[in-house]
Design a protein around this motif. Structure first.
Motif, PDB file in Angstrom:
ATOM      1  N   ARG A 100      17.960 -79.670  24.483  1.00 50.01           N
ATOM      2  CA  ARG A 100      16.492 -79.360  25.303  1.00 50.01           C
ATOM      3  C   ARG A 100      17.138 -78.104  26.490  1.00 50.01           C
ATOM      4  N   GLY A 103      17.110 -74.643  25.114  1.00 52.31           N
ATOM      5  CA  GLY A 103      15.897 -74.610  25.122  1.00 52.31           C
ATOM      6  C   GLY A 103      15.237 -74.208  23.745  1.00 52.31           C
ATOM      7  N   ASN A 104      15.852 -74.692  22.656  1.00 54.96           N
ATOM      8  CA  ASN A 104      15.358 -74.202  20.827  1.00 54.96           C
ATOM      9  C   ASN A 104      15.378 -75.829  20.344  1.00 54.96           C
ATOM     10  N   GLN A 108      11.026 -79.040  21.127  1.00 57.79           N
ATOM     11  CA  GLN A 108      10.684 -77.217  21.737  1.00 57.79           C
ATOM     12  C   GLN A 108      10.018 -76.944  20.847  1.00 57.79           C
TER      13      GLN A 108
END
Length: 460
Positions: A100, A103-104, A108
């Motif tokens: 997280r 962001g990948n 997500q």
């Protein structure tokens, strides 16, 4: 054939026809072709033993990718019950490569591409899956492969997920049928690990250490204990290449995967449990020992199951619901890797005695054992089962979910052949399996007796 069953038969034949095309095996360096059964081809990644099932279906520009690990609650022991399920929750907490903070993370990524995704745990398996646009297959495959061996397992993640799992446990405890089912299962199985339910026992859920969970992960999460299934719009050769690229970096398990060798001892008499808890209405449960899903008797048992308890035309519905003795009744035959149970649960109507309902259930079973079933009942049951099978083949996700359970049972080819076996069941088959398996000495019965809180005393 009665006209009311004709549309169901047409649906089944349509789906079976769609499944009938036999794909041509592809040659990809590093993979061994194993076999093709129906529309499904099986391959093995030679370097690490990963099993791969491919089922091309170009009806939609989507693909379902699923990995099934051959580990479930049957692989747990005292102290680690519920560990498979808790580990499933932790599998979404990220790895050094996908998380997280970057962001990948897996959720997500899948949320960004509009995927349908989740994971489930049961007695014989744990699976992780997503249905995505075909153009996103490599992105998801890379993340899924990465968490096979690189998962973060941290105490800071275990504690909050433990409370989530404990809440699931408590929800089940507050459901009368689930609570009774758990105790019937625990009484029916003395030695085999089907004794404990997949959710586990509360103390194990709360106290299992992160070190134990890591040990569990490092024991079972390896390529040679997994099957990758790909269903939908994809190129077989290119997809095998991607699987080799991302899963081929791992070796086989460093030690043999532990196998469950415990067999349930022969039951030598009927067993009984009683559950007294807060509630409003009672429940009666009766369970009988049945064989594994791979048994040649399973198709006839499924037809018997339908005749007894599926739908308003079933024997139990007419004998119990139509007579206002119960508000509902259900029958389910376990289809698992090891011998399981045929379970009957009836929800009592207000004021009805447990003994009366249990006597009706047993009388209906004895009537089938003595007099058999009619050809019309068998025909209706077969049509019902085949129709349900057809609907489970509607879309890549539905197909993957069904195939997942056959993988877990130890023979994925039953996904292709089981319906044909169902269609051949006769009234004599049904009567035979009823007399073979629905035996008093192989039964475990139970009552859920509600404790209704006393009304507060009136003030004078």
């Amino acid at each position: 054939m009665k006209a009311r069953f004709l549309p169901l038969v047409l649906v089944v034949l349509s789906v079976l026809g769609a499944r009938a095309a036999t794909p041509v095996p592809v040659q990809v360096d590093g993979f061994s072709f194993v076999k093709t059964v129906g529309p499904i081809s099986e391959y093995t990644l030679a370097s690490n033993g990963l099993s791969v099932l491919l089922l091309p279906d170009m009806s939609s520009p989507t693909v379902t990718f699923m990995v099934t690990y051959r580990v479930g609650s049957r692989n747990e022991v005292t102290g680690t019950t519920g560990a498979t399920h808790l580990l499933e929750h932790l599998m979404f907490k990220g790895t050094p490569n996908y998380n997280r903070e970057k962001g990948n993370s897996v959720d997500q990524f899948l949320e960004r591409v509009g995927a349908n995704f989740n994971a489930t745990t049961w007695l014989d398996r744990t699976n992780y899956y997503a249905t995505i646009g075909s153009e996103h297959l490599e992105g998801y495959l890379a993340i899924e492969a990465d968490r096979m061996r690189n998962l973060w397992l941290r105490e800071s993640d275990r504690q909050p997920e433990m409370t989530v799992v404990r809440n699931e446990f408590e929800i089940g405890e507050n459901n009368p049928t689930e609570a009774l089912d758990k105790e019937i299962g625990a009484a029916a199985y003395m030695a085999h690990p089907y004794h404990h339910s997949t959710i586990g026992w509360r103390s194990d859920i709360e106290k299992v250490s992160i070190e134990k969970l890591k040990e569990f992960y490092d024991t079972f999460y390896w390529p040679d204990n997994a099957t990758v299934t790909v269903i939908g719009d994809f190129d077989p050769a290119a997809t095998l290449g991607l699987i080799k690229k991302y899963y081929g970096v791992y070796p086989k398990a460093p030690a043999p995967i532990p196998q469950v060798y415990t067999e349930e001892p022969e039951q030598t008499g009927p067993r009984r449990v009683t559950v007294k808890r807060a509630g409003q209405l009672g429940v009666v449960g009766v369970a009988y020992k049945t064989p594994s899903r791979r048994s040649p008797d399973m198709p006839a048992l499924q037809v018997l199951d339908a005749i007894l308890g599926r739908g308003k035309g079933s024997r139990f519905y007419r004998a119990l619901v139509d007579t206002n003795l119960t508000t509902g009744v259900g029958v389910g035959t376990g289809q698992f890797h090891d011998p399981s149970l045929l379970n009957i649960y009836a929800d009592l109507a207000p004021g009805v005695a447990h003994a009366q309902v249990e006597q009706v259930i047993l009388a209906e079973i004895e009537r089938i054992k003595k007099d058999g079933v009619t050809a019309a009942e068998v025909s209706a049951a077969i049509n019902q089962i085949l129709a349900q099978s057809a609907f489970r083949g509607d879309g890549s996700f539905a197909m993957a979910s069904t195939l997942n359970e056959f993988i877990a049972s130890g023979d994925w080819t039953l996904y292709v052949t089981f319906d044909d076996a169902i269609s051949k069941v006769t009234p004599d088959d049904v009567r035979r399996v009823a007399n073979l398996y629905l035996l008093e000495d192989q039964s475990t019965s139970g009552w859920f007796i509600p404790i209704v809180p006393a009304a507060p005393a009136a003030n004078n």
